[in-house]
Motif scaffolding. Structure first.
Motif, PDB file in Angstrom:
ATOM      1  N   LEU A  66       0.827  -1.209   0.000  1.00  8.08           N
ATOM      2  CA  LEU A  66       0.000   0.000   0.000  1.00  8.08           C
ATOM      3  C   LEU A  66       0.859   1.257   0.000  1.00  8.08           C
ATOM      4  CD1 LEU A  66      -2.746  -1.088   2.565  1.00  8.08           C
ATOM      5  CD2 LEU A  66      -3.069  -0.709   0.119  1.00  8.08           C
ATOM      6  N   GLN A  67       1.933   1.238   0.769  1.00 10.95           N
ATOM      7  CA  GLN A  67       2.805   2.406   0.830  1.00 10.95           C
ATOM      8  C   GLN A  67       3.514   2.632  -0.500  1.00 10.95           C
ATOM      9  OE1 GLN A  67       5.430   1.855   4.188  1.00 10.95           O
ATOM     10  NE2 GLN A  67       3.726   1.388   5.555  1.00 10.95           N
ATOM     11  N   ALA A  68       3.979   1.553  -1.128  1.00 10.25           N
ATOM     12  CA  ALA A  68       4.668   1.696  -2.414  1.00 10.25           C
ATOM     13  C   ALA A  68       3.759   2.296  -3.475  1.00 10.25           C
ATOM     14  CB  ALA A  68       5.194   0.334  -2.872  1.00 10.25           C
ATOM     15  N   VAL A  69       2.459   2.075  -3.359  1.00 13.90           N
ATOM     16  CA  VAL A  69       1.515   2.594  -4.354  1.00 13.90           C
ATOM     17  C   VAL A  69       1.048   4.005  -4.010  1.00 13.90           C
ATOM     18  CG1 VAL A  69      -0.762   2.259  -5.379  1.00 13.90           C
ATOM     19  CG2 VAL A  69       0.733   0.299  -5.016  1.00 13.90           C
ATOM     20  N   PHE A  70       0.701   4.256  -2.749  1.00 10.29           N
ATOM     21  CA  PHE A  70      -0.057   5.461  -2.418  1.00 10.29           C
ATOM     22  C   PHE A  70       0.737   6.567  -1.725  1.00 10.29           C
ATOM     23  CE2 PHE A  70      -3.395   2.142  -2.476  1.00 10.29           C
ATOM     24  CZ  PHE A  70      -4.210   2.693  -3.453  1.00 10.29           C
ATOM     25  N   LEU A  71       1.936   6.292  -1.206  1.00  9.79           N
ATOM     26  CA  LEU A  71       2.620   7.305  -0.410  1.00  9.79           C
ATOM     27  C   LEU A  71       2.918   8.568  -1.210  1.00  9.79           C
ATOM     28  CD1 LEU A  71       3.995   8.257   2.176  1.00  9.79           C
ATOM     29  CD2 LEU A  71       6.076   7.109   1.418  1.00  9.79           C
ATOM     30  N   TRP A  72       3.629   8.426  -2.323  1.00  6.59           N
ATOM     31  CA  TRP A  72       4.028   9.622  -3.067  1.00  6.59           C
ATOM     32  C   TRP A  72       2.861  10.293  -3.782  1.00  6.59           C
ATOM     33  CZ3 TRP A  72       7.830  10.921  -0.603  1.00  6.59           C
ATOM     34  CH2 TRP A  72       8.894  10.076  -0.306  1.00  6.59           C
ATOM     35  N   LEU A 127      12.494   4.423  -5.791  1.00  4.74           N
ATOM     36  CA  LEU A 127      12.202   4.354  -7.222  1.00  4.74           C
ATOM     37  C   LEU A 127      10.896   5.076  -7.549  1.00  4.74           C
ATOM     38  CD1 LEU A 127      12.860   3.241 -10.034  1.00  4.74           C
ATOM     39  CD2 LEU A 127      11.639   1.141  -9.406  1.00  4.74           C
ATOM     40  N   GLY A 128       9.883   4.901  -6.692  1.00  3.53           N
ATOM     41  CA  GLY A 128       8.616   5.580  -6.919  1.00  3.53           C
ATOM     42  C   GLY A 128       8.751   7.089  -6.871  1.00  3.53           C
ATOM     43  N   LEU A 129       9.554   7.589  -5.932  1.00  2.00           N
ATOM     44  CA  LEU A 129       9.778   9.030  -5.841  1.00  2.00           C
ATOM     45  C   LEU A 129      10.490   9.557  -7.085  1.00  2.00           C
ATOM     46  CD1 LEU A 129       9.770  11.697  -4.283  1.00  2.00           C
ATOM     47  CD2 LEU A 129      11.898  10.950  -3.168  1.00  2.00           C
ATOM     48  N   ALA A 130      11.526   8.844  -7.528  1.00  2.00           N
ATOM     49  CA  ALA A 130      12.258   9.270  -8.727  1.00  2.00           C
ATOM     50  C   ALA A 130      11.352   9.260  -9.948  1.00  2.00           C
ATOM     51  CB  ALA A 130      13.466   8.358  -8.939  1.00  2.00           C
ATOM     52  N   ALA A 131      10.524   8.216 -10.087  1.00  2.00           N
ATOM     53  CA  ALA A 131       9.624   8.139 -11.235  1.00  2.00           C
ATOM     54  C   ALA A 131       8.579   9.252 -11.192  1.00  2.00           C
ATOM     55  CB  ALA A 131       8.934   6.778 -11.259  1.00  2.00           C
ATOM     56  N   PHE A 132       8.070   9.556 -10.006  1.00  2.00           N
ATOM     57  CA  PHE A 132       7.071  10.616  -9.877  1.00  2.00           C
ATOM     58  C   PHE A 132       7.649  11.954 -10.328  1.00  2.00           C
ATOM     59  CE2 PHE A 132       3.042  11.501  -7.435  1.00  2.00           C
ATOM     60  CZ  PHE A 132       2.903  12.805  -7.880  1.00  2.00           C
ATOM     61  N   ILE A 133       8.819  12.305  -9.803  1.00  2.00           N
ATOM     62  CA  ILE A 133       9.418  13.601 -10.121  1.00  2.00           C
ATOM     63  C   ILE A 133       9.801  13.682 -11.589  1.00  2.00           C
ATOM     64  CG2 ILE A 133      11.390  15.099  -9.645  1.00  2.00           C
ATOM     65  CD1 ILE A 133      11.359  14.052  -6.775  1.00  2.00           C
ATOM     66  N   LEU A 134      10.433  12.638 -12.107  1.00  2.00           N
ATOM     67  CA  LEU A 134      10.906  12.670 -13.497  1.00  2.00           C
ATOM     68  C   LEU A 134       9.742  12.773 -14.478  1.00  2.00           C
ATOM     69  CD1 LEU A 134      13.292  12.440 -15.445  1.00  2.00           C
ATOM     70  CD2 LEU A 134      13.035   9.949 -15.357  1.00  2.00           C
ATOM     71  N   VAL A 135       8.734  11.925 -14.328  1.00  2.00           N
ATOM     72  CA  VAL A 135       7.609  11.928 -15.266  1.00  2.00           C
ATOM     73  C   VAL A 135       6.801  13.216 -15.137  1.00  2.00           C
ATOM     74  CG1 VAL A 135       5.475  10.754 -15.897  1.00  2.00           C
ATOM     75  CG2 VAL A 135       7.508   9.426 -15.323  1.00  2.00           C
ATOM     76  N   SER A 136       6.649  13.722 -13.922  1.00  2.00           N
ATOM     77  CA  SER A 136       5.905  14.975 -13.742  1.00  2.00           C
ATOM     78  C   SER A 136       6.594  16.137 -14.443  1.00  2.00           C
ATOM     79  CB  SER A 136       5.738  15.276 -12.252  1.00  2.00           C
ATOM     80  OG  SER A 136       4.929  14.309 -11.624  1.00  2.00           O
ATOM     81  N   LEU A 137       7.919  16.167 -14.379  1.00  2.00           N
ATOM     82  CA  LEU A 137       8.656  17.256 -15.019  1.00  2.00           C
ATOM     83  C   LEU A 137       8.681  17.126 -16.542  1.00  2.00           C
ATOM     84  CD1 LEU A 137      11.698  17.608 -12.579  1.00  2.00           C
ATOM     85  CD2 LEU A 137       9.659  19.057 -12.723  1.00  2.00           C
ATOM     86  N   LEU A 138       8.542  15.898 -17.045  1.00  2.00           N
ATOM     87  CA  LEU A 138       8.582  15.679 -18.493  1.00  2.00           C
ATOM     88  C   LEU A 138       7.208  15.781 -19.143  1.00  2.00           C
ATOM     89  CD1 LEU A 138      11.108  12.693 -18.735  1.00  2.00           C
ATOM     90  CD2 LEU A 138      11.534  15.126 -19.181  1.00  2.00           C
ATOM     91  N   THR A 139       6.161  15.897 -18.361  1.00  2.00           N
ATOM     92  CA  THR A 139       4.802  15.981 -18.877  1.00  2.00           C
ATOM     93  C   THR A 139       4.201  17.339 -18.514  1.00  2.00           C
ATOM     94  OG1 THR A 139       4.046  14.833 -16.878  1.00  2.00           O
ATOM     95  CG2 THR A 139       4.383  13.501 -18.856  1.00  2.00           C
ATOM     96  N   PRO A 140       3.091  17.728 -19.153  1.00  2.00           N
ATOM     97  CA  PRO A 140       2.507  19.045 -18.877  1.00  2.00           C
ATOM     98  C   PRO A 140       2.115  19.227 -17.416  1.00  2.00           C
ATOM     99  CG  PRO A 140       1.588  18.112 -20.883  1.00  2.00           C
ATOM    100  CD  PRO A 140       2.402  17.030 -20.251  1.00  2.00           C
ATOM    101  N   ALA A 141       2.248  20.448 -16.948  1.00  2.00           N
ATOM    102  CA  ALA A 141       1.885  20.768 -15.576  1.00  2.00           C
ATOM    103  C   ALA A 141       0.371  20.777 -15.418  1.00  2.00           C
ATOM    104  CB  ALA A 141       2.461  22.132 -15.194  1.00  2.00           C
TER     105      ALA A 141
END
Length: 259
Positions: A178-184, A233-247
């Motif tokens: 649950l934490q790996a999915v929902f925390l970030w 890994l989840g944190l890195a993916a969240f930040i990277l994909v968010s910055l590469l996609t529209p705000a």
């Protein structure tokens, strides 16, 4: 401190600061309860009371498990220590009360989770994606809810026929998933203005895949519990994909700014 036979290494124990402390913020049922406070005064009072109650509860339960070995040596299963201690040190009528309380809590938790799971499948997935026109809802929804509950209950029953050596490992496995999915998505979705849907989805998928692989094959990177690299890994993916996609739209940003 390392447990019987030095089964717990120092990096693995330090990982539990994340699993049972920091990561608990990402548990959906805990987050919903935290959103339900009446006002800031009630929230502050709840923090103080909750800290005291949790400290007493955790200290008492852990001491009972550790010291129970001296009172009841030769226990074949750690999960039997609490009910066995109750029957050993308490009068029969009081032991019955203490044994009935956790059973009632277990039954209440199971039925609420079954209802929530079936509602998620039927209302969130079926109505939104499989049947967007919402035809014959008064007939289909009760039947689908009953069918989903029956299937999920059967799967849980079959899984319970072969329980793990210690039920706590199954509990912690579910907590970590649950934490790996929902925390970030929960934390960054609330407090980072640049967060968006694709970033949250990338974090959820990468986190649960990493956690599932590491947990299934018992892989401990640098001796850490699977939750630590999964959240990283989840944190890195969240930040990277968010910055590469529209705000997010300005309307969304203004909504959170008002809150």
């Amino acid at each position: 401190p390392q447990g019987a036979g030095d089964m717990l290494t120092q990096p693995f124990m330090l990982s539990f600061w994340v699993l049972v402390c920091i990561g608990v913020v990402g548990l959906p049922h805990s987050a919903l309860r935290c959103f339900g406070y009446r006002d800031s005064k009630a929230l502050h009072r709840g923090i103080l009371i909750g800290t005291v109650v949790s400290a007493l509860l955790m200290l008492g339960m852990h001491l009972a498990g550790a010291l129970g070995r001296a009172i009841l040596p030769g226990m074949d299963s750690p999960d039997k220590i609490m009910p066995s201690l109750m029957m050993e040190v308490l009068p029969p009528w009081l032991a019955g009360v203490f044994l009935a309380a956790p059973m009632a809590a277990i039954m209440s938790t199971i039925d609420s989770q079954l209802i929530q799971a079936s509602a998620t499948l039927v209302k969130d997935l079926y109505l939104n994606y499989l049947n967007p026109r919402q035809e014959k809802l008064e007939v289909r929804i009760p039947r689908l809810s009953l069918l989903c509950t029956l299937i999920l209950g059967t799967l849980v029953l079959l899984a319970a026929l072969q329980p793990p050596e210690m039920i706590i490992w199954l509990n912690l496995l579910a907590f970590g998933g649950l934490q790996a999915v929902f925390l970030w998505p929960l934390v960054l979705g609330l407090y980072w203005s640049r967060a968006n849907g694709p970033g949250a989805l990338a974090s959820m998928v990468s986190g649960i895949v990493c956690y599932g692989v590491l947990s299934q094959w018992g892989i401990k990177l640098a001796g850490l519990h699977a939750i630590v690299p999964s959240l990283a890994l989840g944190l890195a993916a969240f930040i990277l994909v968010s910055l590469l996609t529209p705000a997010p739209d300005q309307s969304v940003c203004r909504l959170f700014d008002q809150k």
